[in-house]
Design an enzyme around this catalytic site. Structure first.
Site, PDB file in Angstrom:
ATOM      1  N   ASP A   1       0.815  -1.225   0.000  1.00  0.00           N
ATOM      2  CA  ASP A   1       0.000   0.000   0.000  1.00  0.00           C
ATOM      3  C   ASP A   1       0.843   1.268   0.000  1.00  0.00           C
ATOM      4  O   ASP A   1       0.355   2.346   0.332  1.00  0.00           O
ATOM      5  CB  ASP A   1      -0.962  -0.001   1.201  1.00  0.00           C
ATOM      6  CG  ASP A   1      -2.141   0.937   1.010  1.00  0.00           C
ATOM      7  OD1 ASP A   1      -2.558   1.142  -0.151  1.00  0.00           O
ATOM      8  OD2 ASP A   1      -2.648   1.474   2.011  1.00  0.00           O
TER       9      ASP A   1
ATOM     10  N   ASP B   1      -4.241  -3.870  -5.114  1.00  0.00           N
ATOM     11  CA  ASP B   1      -3.497  -2.606  -5.237  1.00  0.00           C
ATOM     12  C   ASP B   1      -2.060  -2.790  -5.693  1.00  0.00           C
ATOM     13  O   ASP B   1      -1.375  -1.796  -5.966  1.00  0.00           O
ATOM     14  CB  ASP B   1      -3.488  -1.806  -3.917  1.00  0.00           C
ATOM     15  CG  ASP B   1      -4.852  -1.277  -3.543  1.00  0.00           C
ATOM     16  OD1 ASP B   1      -5.721  -1.184  -4.429  1.00  0.00           O
ATOM     17  OD2 ASP B   1      -5.060  -0.963  -2.363  1.00  0.00           O
TER      18      ASP B   1
ATOM     19  N   ASP C   1     -11.758   1.370   6.268  1.00  0.00           N
ATOM     20  CA  ASP C   1     -10.727   1.590   5.249  1.00  0.00           C
ATOM     21  C   ASP C   1      -9.513   2.307   5.836  1.00  0.00           C
ATOM     22  O   ASP C   1      -8.460   2.347   5.198  1.00  0.00           O
ATOM     23  CB  ASP C   1     -11.287   2.434   4.100  1.00  0.00           C
ATOM     24  CG  ASP C   1     -12.375   1.712   3.331  1.00  0.00           C
ATOM     25  OD1 ASP C   1     -12.210   0.512   3.054  1.00  0.00           O
ATOM     26  OD2 ASP C   1     -13.396   2.350   3.006  1.00  0.00           O
TER      27      ASP C   1
END
Length: 333
Positions: free
Chosen positions: A123, A163, A307
């Site tokens: 991330d 991602d 999130d």
């Protein structure tokens, strides 16, 4: 024919009948077992995904009351992917975790859905930062692969490192991601397992750019790509996007690829925010849509998990009762 001969003839007939019946039963059992081993078609509309007891919703429902309990109970009953992370299931324990999850899926004669989320520098240092060291990641993946190989009768869907590709242009780490993902694919491949790479979503990169990122890894050994993971975009938009990405991959010589769409929180569409936007709803239940490109949909993101510390939410991945209530408001009537 003497009495002894007649008895012998009857025994032969009976034995033959027993053999035929046994063969028929074996064929039926073998067919059922073969289907459960993943020898049937890949996931599609009607696929039964496992409902796992280890879900965050199931844990929350034990102590919750009132509306919080009703929301948690509703979400706990829905087929949802389990996220394997090294923070929760580290090296040394992840193999046992996957074995336990596979046993649950086996008992339900259902498909196990897993998200693998443990790449180094995950991330890019954002809300879900973490992951393993480069030297440890193959070990962790190897333990997951060993558990899946031992559960060869359980079909599995794997969403591999959300991602990882869509963020690569921003992070500047595509050259590192490609060998990491290729090695993971090689370790995880087995009959009855379908692997989906990170395909971003319809409001991120253009389809042609996503196809180039996917092609950099290569589509050998994978079923295709997953879109809308942890996002909120309308299903129709994601279906159109998946078709565009698949077409762009064909233009690049990748052949036919397929998509998996996350519908866990897209029931009200997107308001343009990605981090705990208010007013969202759960979307279509897992395994209810599909076409020639989109295999089916799946609740990939766990509804009710935050999130990140934005819009009033706790840290990423933590259970957030207020979000669970809001997401299920319409579904619970």
């Amino acid at each position: 024919m003497t009495p002894r001969t007649r008895r012998r003839a009857r025994l032969v007939v009976v034995a033959a009948a027993i053999a035929v019946a046994a063969a028929a039963i074996a064929a039926i059992v073998g067919t059922a077992t073969g289907l459960f081993r993943g020898e049937a078609q890949p996931p599609g509309p009607g696929t039964r995904f496992a409902v796992l007891a280890e879900s965050a919703a199931a844990t929350a429902s034990v102590t919750a009351t009132g509306a919080e309990r009703a929301a948690a109970d509703y979400l706990a009953a829905q087929p949802t992917a389990y996220w394997l992370t090294p923070e929760r299931d580290p090296i040394g324990t992840v193999q046992g975790r996957v074995a336990g999850l596979a046993a649950e899926a086996r008992a339900q004669q259902a498909t196990l859905a897993l998200v693998i989320y443990g790449l180094p520098e995950r991330d890019c240092g954002n809300h879900s930062a973490g992951g393993l060291d480069a030297a440890d990641y193959p070990t962790w993946i190897g333990e997951i692969a060993a558990a899946l190989a031992a559960a060869s009768d359980v079909p599995a869907v794997i969403v591999l490192e959300p991602d990882s590709l869509a963020l690569a242009p921003e992070c500047g780490n595509l050259d590192a991601r490609v060998p990491q993902l290729r090695a993971a694919i090689s370790a995880l491949q087995r009959p009855g397992t379908w692997i989906y790479l990170d395909g971003g979503h319809s409001n991120w990169h253009p389809a042609a750019q996503t196809a180039q990122l996917l092609q950099a890894v290569g589509t050998d050994g994978v079923r295709g790509f997953a879109t809308n993971v942890s996002n909120f975009n309308d299903t129709d938009a994601e279906v159109s996007y998946a078709h565009a990405v698949a077409a762009a991959l064909r233009d690049l010589g990748a052949g036919d690829t397929h998509a998996l769409i996350d519908t866990s929180r897209n029931g009200a569409g997107s308001d343009g925010q990605w981090c705990n936007p208010p007013g969202r709803r759960v979307g279509a239940a897992s395994g209810t849509i599909g076409d020639d490109v989109v295999d089916t949909n799946l609740w990939i993101k766990v509804p009710g998990e935050s999130d990140g510390p934005c819009n009033g939410g706790p840290a990423a991945g933590q259970w957030w009762p207020a979000a669970a209530i809001e997401l299920t408001r319409d579904a619970r009537g």
